[in-house]
Design a protein around this motif. Structure first.
Motif, PDB file in Angstrom:
ATOM      1  N   THR A 245      43.052  37.061  68.283  1.00  0.00           N
ATOM      2  CA  THR A 245      44.396  36.808  67.779  1.00  0.00           C
ATOM      3  C   THR A 245      44.661  35.315  67.905  1.00  0.00           C
ATOM      4  N   ALA A 246      45.304  34.742  66.891  1.00  0.00           N
ATOM      5  CA  ALA A 246      45.613  33.313  66.904  1.00  0.00           C
ATOM      6  C   ALA A 246      47.036  33.096  66.410  1.00  0.00           C
ATOM      7  N   THR A 247      47.604  31.950  66.776  1.00  0.00           N
ATOM      8  CA  THR A 247      48.941  31.578  66.321  1.00  0.00           C
ATOM      9  C   THR A 247      48.853  30.214  65.658  1.00  0.00           C
ATOM     10  N   ALA A 248      49.393  30.111  64.461  1.00  0.00           N
ATOM     11  CA  ALA A 248      49.444  28.843  63.734  1.00  0.00           C
ATOM     12  C   ALA A 248      50.829  28.707  63.126  1.00  0.00           C
ATOM     13  N   SER A 249      51.534  27.640  63.474  1.00  0.00           N
ATOM     14  CA  SER A 249      52.891  27.404  62.953  1.00  0.00           C
ATOM     15  C   SER A 249      53.782  28.618  63.158  1.00  0.00           C
ATOM     16  N   ASN A 250      53.719  29.216  64.348  1.00  0.00           N
ATOM     17  CA  ASN A 250      54.508  30.393  64.740  1.00  0.00           C
ATOM     18  C   ASN A 250      54.114  31.675  64.029  1.00  0.00           C
ATOM     19  N   VAL A 251      53.081  31.670  63.228  1.00  0.00           N
ATOM     20  CA  VAL A 251      52.595  32.876  62.568  1.00  0.00           C
ATOM     21  C   VAL A 251      51.464  33.447  63.419  1.00  0.00           C
ATOM     22  N   VAL A 252      51.595  34.716  63.798  1.00  0.00           N
ATOM     23  CA  VAL A 252      50.579  35.365  64.614  1.00  0.00           C
ATOM     24  C   VAL A 252      49.601  36.078  63.688  1.00  0.00           C
ATOM     25  N   LEU A 253      48.318  35.762  63.845  1.00  0.00           N
ATOM     26  CA  LEU A 253      47.260  36.294  62.983  1.00  0.00           C
ATOM     27  C   LEU A 253      46.306  37.162  63.786  1.00  0.00           C
ATOM     28  N   ALA A 254      45.863  38.241  63.164  1.00  0.00           N
ATOM     29  CA  ALA A 254      44.754  39.024  63.707  1.00  0.00           C
ATOM     30  C   ALA A 254      43.545  38.654  62.874  1.00  0.00           C
ATOM     31  N   ASN A 255      42.610  37.980  63.485  1.00  0.00           N
ATOM     32  CA  ASN A 255      41.366  37.649  62.788  1.00  0.00           C
ATOM     33  C   ASN A 255      40.449  38.851  62.940  1.00  0.00           C
ATOM     34  N   THR A 256      40.035  39.399  61.822  1.00  0.00           N
ATOM     35  CA  THR A 256      39.284  40.650  61.831  1.00  0.00           C
ATOM     36  C   THR A 256      37.942  40.488  61.124  1.00  0.00           C
ATOM     37  N   THR A 257      37.092  41.455  61.376  1.00  0.00           N
ATOM     38  CA  THR A 257      35.841  41.578  60.642  1.00  0.00           C
ATOM     39  C   THR A 257      35.892  42.910  59.912  1.00  0.00           C
ATOM     40  N   ILE A 258      35.694  42.862  58.602  1.00  0.00           N
ATOM     41  CA  ILE A 258      35.729  44.046  57.744  1.00  0.00           C
ATOM     42  C   ILE A 258      34.304  44.368  57.309  1.00  0.00           C
ATOM     43  N   GLN A 259      33.938  45.624  57.468  1.00  0.00           N
ATOM     44  CA  GLN A 259      32.634  46.077  56.977  1.00  0.00           C
ATOM     45  C   GLN A 259      32.890  47.191  55.965  1.00  0.00           C
ATOM     46  N   LEU A 260      32.403  46.996  54.737  1.00  0.00           N
ATOM     47  CA  LEU A 260      32.567  48.010  53.703  1.00  0.00           C
ATOM     48  C   LEU A 260      31.412  49.003  53.791  1.00  0.00           C
ATOM     49  N   ARG A 261      31.763  50.270  53.936  1.00  0.00           N
ATOM     50  CA  ARG A 261      30.745  51.317  53.944  1.00  0.00           C
ATOM     51  C   ARG A 261      30.442  51.773  52.530  1.00  0.00           C
ATOM     52  N   LYS A 262      31.501  51.788  51.701  1.00  0.00           N
ATOM     53  CA  LYS A 262      31.402  52.099  50.278  1.00  0.00           C
ATOM     54  C   LYS A 262      32.663  51.564  49.614  1.00  0.00           C
ATOM     55  N   PRO A 263      32.712  51.455  48.288  1.00  0.00           N
ATOM     56  CA  PRO A 263      33.902  50.941  47.609  1.00  0.00           C
ATOM     57  C   PRO A 263      35.128  51.790  47.942  1.00  0.00           C
ATOM     58  N   ILE A 264      36.290  51.119  48.124  1.00  0.00           N
ATOM     59  CA  ILE A 264      37.482  51.866  48.528  1.00  0.00           C
ATOM     60  C   ILE A 264      38.001  52.778  47.418  1.00  0.00           C
ATOM     61  N   GLY A 265      37.504  52.615  46.189  1.00  0.00           N
ATOM     62  CA  GLY A 265      37.833  53.554  45.117  1.00  0.00           C
ATOM     63  C   GLY A 265      37.353  54.962  45.453  1.00  0.00           C
ATOM     64  N   GLU A 266      36.278  55.050  46.221  1.00  0.00           N
ATOM     65  CA  GLU A 266      35.765  56.356  46.639  1.00  0.00           C
ATOM     66  C   GLU A 266      36.632  56.991  47.725  1.00  0.00           C
ATOM     67  N   CYS A 267      37.571  56.230  48.263  1.00  0.00           N
ATOM     68  CA  CYS A 267      38.524  56.757  49.247  1.00  0.00           C
ATOM     69  C   CYS A 267      39.892  56.998  48.602  1.00  0.00           C
ATOM     70  N   GLY A 268      39.933  56.981  47.263  1.00  0.00           N
ATOM     71  CA  GLY A 268      41.166  57.295  46.553  1.00  0.00           C
ATOM     72  C   GLY A 268      42.006  56.107  46.133  1.00  0.00           C
ATOM     73  N   CYS A 269      41.575  54.882  46.401  1.00  0.00           N
ATOM     74  CA  CYS A 269      42.343  53.704  46.019  1.00  0.00           C
ATOM     75  C   CYS A 269      42.142  53.410  44.530  1.00  0.00           C
ATOM     76  N   LEU A 270      43.185  52.890  43.898  1.00  0.00           N
ATOM     77  CA  LEU A 270      43.132  52.593  42.468  1.00  0.00           C
ATOM     78  C   LEU A 270      42.645  51.179  42.176  1.00  0.00           C
ATOM     79  N   SER A 271      42.505  50.353  43.229  1.00  0.00           N
ATOM     80  CA  SER A 271      41.997  48.992  43.052  1.00  0.00           C
ATOM     81  C   SER A 271      41.265  48.596  44.327  1.00  0.00           C
ATOM     82  N   ALA A 272      40.758  47.383  44.345  1.00  0.00           N
ATOM     83  CA  ALA A 272      40.067  46.875  45.532  1.00  0.00           C
ATOM     84  C   ALA A 272      41.037  46.228  46.511  1.00  0.00           C
ATOM     85  N   LEU A 273      42.338  46.433  46.280  1.00  0.00           N
ATOM     86  CA  LEU A 273      43.357  45.914  47.191  1.00  0.00           C
ATOM     87  C   LEU A 273      43.805  47.008  48.148  1.00  0.00           C
ATOM     88  N   ALA A 274      43.965  46.625  49.396  1.00  0.00           N
ATOM     89  CA  ALA A 274      44.516  47.536  50.398  1.00  0.00           C
ATOM     90  C   ALA A 274      45.775  46.904  50.966  1.00  0.00           C
TER      91      ALA A 274
END
Length: 136
Positions: A53-82
């Motif tokens: 977790t980091a703070t920049a200009s009073n904004v608190v950020l969670a720095n994450t690592t994302i691993q795609l197992r398969k495209p999120i369309g296969e999980c019912g999403c209509l786009s690649a946006l979550a």
């Protein structure tokens, strides 16, 4: 006139390393978040892990690592946006702090905004929910 402009430009160039250093020092500080838990509605397609977790200009950020197992369309999403939503529990009531979109065409490092003020998450357990973005 041109000589003064050149001197001013040289002074600004000399300050660039200090500006960059000050920026990184601001990012290096972190809010005292008690714990972050993920409610991952897309877990069949996406693994998410907080790295720090980091703070920049009073904004608190969670720095994450994302691993795609398969495209999120296969999980019912209509786009690649979550969508992601950060929230905390205050006096037994779940309060939403931030909501945003994250592109999941590829995995890797992603920063999620948890709060726009460190005091909102200091010594609090933060929950982050990851789900399909609604249709646009």
């Amino acid at each position: 006139m041109f000589r003064d402009a050149r001197r001013t430009g040289a002074r600004v160039r000399n300050l660039i390393p200090f500006i960059v250093l000050a920026t990184f020092v601001g990012i290096a500080s972190a809010a005292d978040v008690e714990k972050i838990t993920f409610q991952n509605d897309l877990s069949a397609c996406v693994a998410i892990k907080e790295t720090k977790t980091a703070t920049a200009s009073n904004v608190v950020l969670a720095n994450t690592t994302i691993q795609l197992r398969k495209p999120i369309g296969e999980c019912g999403c209509l786009s690649a946006l979550a969508t992601y939503t950060s929230s905390v529990n205050r006096a037994g009531v779940r309060q939403i702090l931030q909501e945003g979109l994250v592109g999941l065409k590829s995995g890797g490092e992603k920063s999620l905004v948890l709060a726009t003020e460190p005091a909102l998450v200091t010594n609090k357990a933060v929950q982050v929910r990851l789900a399909c973005a609604g249709p646009s």
